[in-house]
Design a protein around this motif. Structure first.
Motif, PDB file in Angstrom:
ATOM      1  N   VAL A  18      84.651 -13.290  58.882  1.00  0.00           N
ATOM      2  CA  VAL A  18      84.218 -13.161  57.494  1.00  0.00           C
ATOM      3  C   VAL A  18      83.182 -12.038  57.366  1.00  0.00           C
ATOM      4  O   VAL A  18      83.202 -11.264  56.400  1.00  0.00           O
ATOM      5  CB  VAL A  18      83.629 -14.488  56.974  1.00  0.00           C
ATOM      6  N   THR A  19      82.293 -11.945  58.345  1.00  0.00           N
ATOM      7  CA  THR A  19      81.297 -10.868  58.340  1.00  0.00           C
ATOM      8  C   THR A  19      81.990  -9.508  58.332  1.00  0.00           C
ATOM      9  O   THR A  19      81.599  -8.592  57.591  1.00  0.00           O
ATOM     10  CB  THR A  19      80.371 -10.972  59.568  1.00  0.00           C
ATOM     11  N   GLY A  20      83.032  -9.379  59.153  1.00  0.00           N
ATOM     12  CA  GLY A  20      83.794  -8.136  59.184  1.00  0.00           C
ATOM     13  C   GLY A  20      84.432  -7.816  57.838  1.00  0.00           C
ATOM     14  O   GLY A  20      84.445  -6.663  57.397  1.00  0.00           O
ATOM     15  N   ARG A  21      84.951  -8.857  57.164  1.00  0.00           N
ATOM     16  CA  ARG A  21      85.553  -8.647  55.846  1.00  0.00           C
ATOM     17  C   ARG A  21      84.488  -8.226  54.834  1.00  0.00           C
ATOM     18  O   ARG A  21      84.729  -7.381  53.974  1.00  0.00           O
ATOM     19  CB  ARG A  21      86.276  -9.911  55.372  1.00  0.00           C
ATOM     20  N   CYS A  22      83.306  -8.832  54.936  1.00  0.00           N
ATOM     21  CA  CYS A  22      82.200  -8.457  54.038  1.00  0.00           C
ATOM     22  C   CYS A  22      81.850  -6.985  54.189  1.00  0.00           C
ATOM     23  O   CYS A  22      81.699  -6.258  53.194  1.00  0.00           O
ATOM     24  CB  CYS A  22      80.965  -9.306  54.339  1.00  0.00           C
ATOM     25  N   TRP A  23      81.700  -6.549  55.437  1.00  0.00           N
ATOM     26  CA  TRP A  23      81.371  -5.140  55.665  1.00  0.00           C
ATOM     27  C   TRP A  23      82.487  -4.238  55.167  1.00  0.00           C
ATOM     28  O   TRP A  23      82.234  -3.150  54.624  1.00  0.00           O
ATOM     29  CB  TRP A  23      81.115  -4.879  57.154  1.00  0.00           C
ATOM     30  N   GLY A  24      83.744  -4.677  55.353  1.00  0.00           N
ATOM     31  CA  GLY A  24      84.865  -3.878  54.879  1.00  0.00           C
ATOM     32  C   GLY A  24      84.810  -3.667  53.378  1.00  0.00           C
ATOM     33  O   GLY A  24      85.008  -2.552  52.879  1.00  0.00           O
ATOM     34  N   GLY A  82      72.615 -14.522  65.135  1.00  0.00           N
ATOM     35  CA  GLY A  82      73.064 -13.143  64.952  1.00  0.00           C
ATOM     36  C   GLY A  82      73.923 -12.993  63.705  1.00  0.00           C
ATOM     37  O   GLY A  82      73.759 -12.055  62.922  1.00  0.00           O
ATOM     38  N   VAL A  83      74.843 -13.937  63.505  1.00  0.00           N
ATOM     39  CA  VAL A  83      75.699 -13.898  62.313  1.00  0.00           C
ATOM     40  C   VAL A  83      74.862 -14.101  61.057  1.00  0.00           C
ATOM     41  O   VAL A  83      75.078 -13.437  60.029  1.00  0.00           O
ATOM     42  CB  VAL A  83      76.807 -14.964  62.401  1.00  0.00           C
ATOM     43  N   LEU A  84      73.893 -15.022  61.111  1.00  0.00           N
ATOM     44  CA  LEU A  84      73.054 -15.276  59.947  1.00  0.00           C
ATOM     45  C   LEU A  84      72.222 -14.033  59.601  1.00  0.00           C
ATOM     46  O   LEU A  84      72.054 -13.703  58.424  1.00  0.00           O
ATOM     47  CB  LEU A  84      72.136 -16.469  60.208  1.00  0.00           C
ATOM     48  N   SER A  85      71.729 -13.350  60.605  1.00  0.00           N
ATOM     49  CA  SER A  85      70.977 -12.120  60.354  1.00  0.00           C
ATOM     50  C   SER A  85      71.858 -11.084  59.668  1.00  0.00           C
ATOM     51  O   SER A  85      71.448 -10.419  58.712  1.00  0.00           O
ATOM     52  CB  SER A  85      70.432 -11.551  61.669  1.00  0.00           C
ATOM     53  N   ASP A  86      73.103 -10.962  60.146  1.00  0.00           N
ATOM     54  CA  ASP A  86      74.036 -10.021  59.516  1.00  0.00           C
ATOM     55  C   ASP A  86      74.309 -10.404  58.068  1.00  0.00           C
ATOM     56  O   ASP A  86      74.384  -9.547  57.179  1.00  0.00           O
ATOM     57  CB  ASP A  86      75.358  -9.994  60.290  1.00  0.00           C
ATOM     58  N   ALA A  87      74.467 -11.710  57.814  1.00  0.00           N
ATOM     59  CA  ALA A  87      74.756 -12.179  56.456  1.00  0.00           C
ATOM     60  C   ALA A  87      73.599 -11.885  55.517  1.00  0.00           C
ATOM     61  O   ALA A  87      73.800 -11.434  54.378  1.00  0.00           O
ATOM     62  CB  ALA A  87      75.055 -13.678  56.480  1.00  0.00           C
ATOM     63  N   TYR A  88      72.389 -12.123  55.986  1.00  0.00           N
ATOM     64  CA  TYR A  88      71.215 -11.795  55.167  1.00  0.00           C
ATOM     65  C   TYR A  88      71.140 -10.283  54.913  1.00  0.00           C
ATOM     66  O   TYR A  88      70.767  -9.840  53.818  1.00  0.00           O
ATOM     67  CB  TYR A  88      69.938 -12.246  55.866  1.00  0.00           C
ATOM     68  N   ARG A  89      71.481  -9.499  55.923  1.00  0.00           N
ATOM     69  CA  ARG A  89      71.414  -8.042  55.773  1.00  0.00           C
ATOM     70  C   ARG A  89      72.429  -7.562  54.731  1.00  0.00           C
ATOM     71  O   ARG A  89      72.118  -6.704  53.900  1.00  0.00           O
ATOM     72  CB  ARG A  89      71.655  -7.364  57.123  1.00  0.00           C
ATOM     73  N   ILE A  90      73.627  -8.113  54.762  1.00  0.00           N
ATOM     74  CA  ILE A  90      74.629  -7.756  53.747  1.00  0.00           C
ATOM     75  C   ILE A  90      74.105  -8.113  52.363  1.00  0.00           C
ATOM     76  O   ILE A  90      74.217  -7.336  51.416  1.00  0.00           O
ATOM     77  CB  ILE A  90      75.960  -8.476  54.018  1.00  0.00           C
ATOM     78  N   ALA A  91      73.520  -9.318  52.244  1.00  0.00           N
ATOM     79  CA  ALA A  91      72.963  -9.746  50.953  1.00  0.00           C
ATOM     80  C   ALA A  91      71.884  -8.772  50.489  1.00  0.00           C
ATOM     81  O   ALA A  91      71.813  -8.411  49.305  1.00  0.00           O
ATOM     82  CB  ALA A  91      72.378 -11.152  51.080  1.00  0.00           C
ATOM     83  N   GLY A  92      71.039  -8.333  51.416  1.00  0.00           N
ATOM     84  CA  GLY A  92      69.989  -7.383  51.073  1.00  0.00           C
ATOM     85  C   GLY A  92      70.542  -6.047  50.619  1.00  0.00           C
ATOM     86  O   GLY A  92      70.048  -5.444  49.665  1.00  0.00           O
TER      87      GLY A  92
END
Length: 409
Positions: free
Chosen positions: A111-117, A155-165
Motif C-alpha cells: 500500500v505504501t508503494g501505491r501511495c508513493w506511485g 518503518g512503515v508508519l514513519s513512511d505513512a506519516y511522511r506521505i501525509a506530511g
C-alpha cells in the motif's frame, strides 16, 4: 462582488497588507520599499521575492497569485480527504489506534508503494485518501507487535506519516504538514532507522522551504545529506538514491537563497552520485539517477537567474521517460520559466500549456504557473489567455487593461 482571482497580483498584495505600511512590510520581508511598491504596481515578481512577501503576509504563494482564495478554497473532495487525514494523524499520534481490519507488514508495504506511485503521478488527493487508512493500519500493526520486534512496522508508519506530511504541504495545510513530519521523525527514531531519519529530515526541510524558512531549510537539508553520505566505492544503489536526492534538495534550497557557490557544490555531488548509479533507481518513495540530477540542475539554474545555462542544459536532455510524472512536469515547468526569463514568450506558453493540459491535477497545486504568466505579462495573445484560464488567474494583458476593457474580455 469581485472574485479573488479578479484582482491583479498587486491588488491582492495590497488587500492582504491591509493597514500596514509598505515600509513595515518591507522591513519584515527584508526587501526594499521600492521592491514592495513595484510588487503592488504589478511589476514582475521573482520567485524568492514572492515567497518572502507570502511569508510576511502569513499566506501561501498561490493566494497572492490568485489561484486560491485567502482561506484556501479547495474542492469538497480535497477537504474531505484532508479532514480524514488530519484526524488519523493526530489520533494515532495520541495513541488512539483503530483499524478496520488487521493487515500484514507485506500488505502495508505494498500500500505504501501505491501511495508513493499516486503521489509521484501528481494525484495528491488520491494519495492522501489512501494514506489515511495506511496510517491507521500501520499504527495498529505497531501496537500489536511484540516489544523488541516493532522496527519493521515502525518503518512503515514513519513512511505513512511522511506521505501525509507531503500531501498536506502541497495542499497548503501547513500545520498538518509540520505535525505529520514531526510524528514521522519520532517513529523513525524509535525504529533506529538512520535512512528513514534522514528522509524525514529532508521532508521537514521541504516544509520549511514551502513556508519560506530558507536558512532553516538549508541547514536541515545539509545536515541530512552529511549524515547519510556513503562511501562511493561501496555504496549500494539504495544508499546513492537517498543521498543523491538529499544533495539535490540542498542545492535547490541554496539556489533559492541565491548562494551560487553552495548550489554548485551540491550539484557537483549530485551529478557524481548520478554518474555512479548509471540509471534512475527507486528507494524509500524517491527516485534518483543521472537524469534526475540534470533536470534538477535546470531548475536550480533558473532560480539563480541563469536562464541561458538552464536552456543549454535542457537542450542536452533528450529522454525523461525514466522520471516520475511529477518530476517530468516539474522539469517542463522549470524549462517554461527559463524560456520566459529569456523572453521566449511563445515557447514558454507552449511548454506551460502542454504540462497543464496533460496533468491538470498536478498543476492546480503548483504556484509556478502563476509566476510564469506574470513574467509573460502584457503579451496579449490567445495562448496567454488559455493558459491563464487553466490555472484560474487572469493573464497579464487583462490585469493591466482598463476596467472597461476587462469587462469586455
Amino acid at each position: 462582488m469581485a472574485q479573488w482571482s479578479d484582482y491583479t497580483t498587486g491588488e491582492r498584495i495590497k488587500i492582504l497588507r491591509g493597514k500596514e505600511r509598505q515600509t513595515d512590510l518591507a522591513e519584515r520581508t527584508g526587501l526594499s520599499v521600492v521592491t514592495i511598491q513595484k510588487a503592488e504596481q504589478d511589476r514582475a515578481l521573482s520567485l524568492p521575492t514572492l515567497m518572502k512577501i507570502a511569508d510576511a503576509l502569513n499566506t501561501d504563494t498561490s493566494v497572492i497569485l490568485g489561484q486560491q482564495a485567502p482561506r484556501r478554497s479547495i474542492g469538497g473532495r480535497d477537504r474531505a480527504m484532508m479532514r480524514a487525514l488530519s484526524r488519523v494523524v493526530h489520533d494515532t499520534a495520541a495513541g488512539l489506534v483503530t483499524a478496520d481490519e488487521e493487515s500484514t507488514l507485506q500488505e502495508l508495504e505494498e500500500v505504501t508503494g501505491r501511495c508513493w506511485g499516486l503521489y509521484w503521478k501528481g494525484h495528491y488527493t488520491e494519495a492522501g485518501a489512501l494514506a489515511a487508512p495506511l496510517v491507521a493500519s500501520a499504527a495498529a500493526l505497531v501496537h500489536a507487535a511484540p516489544v523488541g520486534a516493532q522496527a519493521p512496522a515502525l518503518g512503515v508508519l514513519s513512511d505513512a506519516y511522511r506521505i501525509a506530511g507531503y500531501v498536506a504541504n502541497l495542499t497548503g495545510a501547513r500545520d498538518l504538514a509540520y505535525a505529520a513530519i514531526g510524528h514521522a521523525q519520532t517513529v523513525a527514531e524509535r525504529a533506529c532507522d538512520d535512512v528513514r531519519g534522514a528522509l524525514v529530515a529532508s521532508g521537514r526541510a521541504w516544509v520549511y522551504l514551502r513556508d519560506a524558512r530558507l536558512p532553516e531549510a538549508l541547514n536541515l537539508a545539509e545536515k541530512a545529506a552529511v549524515d547519510i553520505e556513503p562511501r562511493f566505492s561501496t555504496a549500494t544503489p539504495e544508499q546513492l538514491t537517498v543521498y543523491g536526492s538529499h544533495v539535490n534538495f540542498a542545492a535547490v534550497v541554496a539556489s533559492r537563497m541565491g548562494d551560487k557557490g553552495r548550489a554548485a557544490d551540491y550539484l557537483s555531488q549530485s551529478h557524481a552520485a548520478g554518474a555512479r548509479m548509471g540509471r534512475e533507481h527507486r528507494a524509500h518513495g524517491t527516485l534518483f539517477g543521472p537524469v534526475t540530477a540534470t533536470t534538477q540542475a535546470v531548475g536550480i539554474s533558473v532560480a539563480l537567474g541563469q536562464a541561458g545555462k538552464a536552456l543549454a542544459l535542457a537542450d542536452s536532455i533528450h529522454d525523461v521517460s525514466a522520471l516520475t510524472e511529477a518530476a517530468r512536469n516539474r522539469y517542463a515547468m522549470d524549462k517554461a520559466l527559463a524560456q520566459a526569463d529569456a523572453k521566449m514568450w511563445d515557447a514558454s506558453l507552449d511548454t506551460l500549456e502542454g504540462v497543464l493540459r496533460d496533468s491538470p491535477e498536478w498543476g492546480r497545486h503548483q504556484a509556478l504557473p502563476g509566476v510564469i504568466v506574470e513574467k509573460v505579462g502584457k503579451a496579449s495573445t490567445a495562448r496567454l489567455r488559455r493558459v491563464s484560464e487553466l490555472i484560474g488567474v487572469r493573464s497579464g494583458a487583462e490585469s493591466f487593461a482598463p476596467a472597461t476593457a476587462r469587462t469586455a474580455l
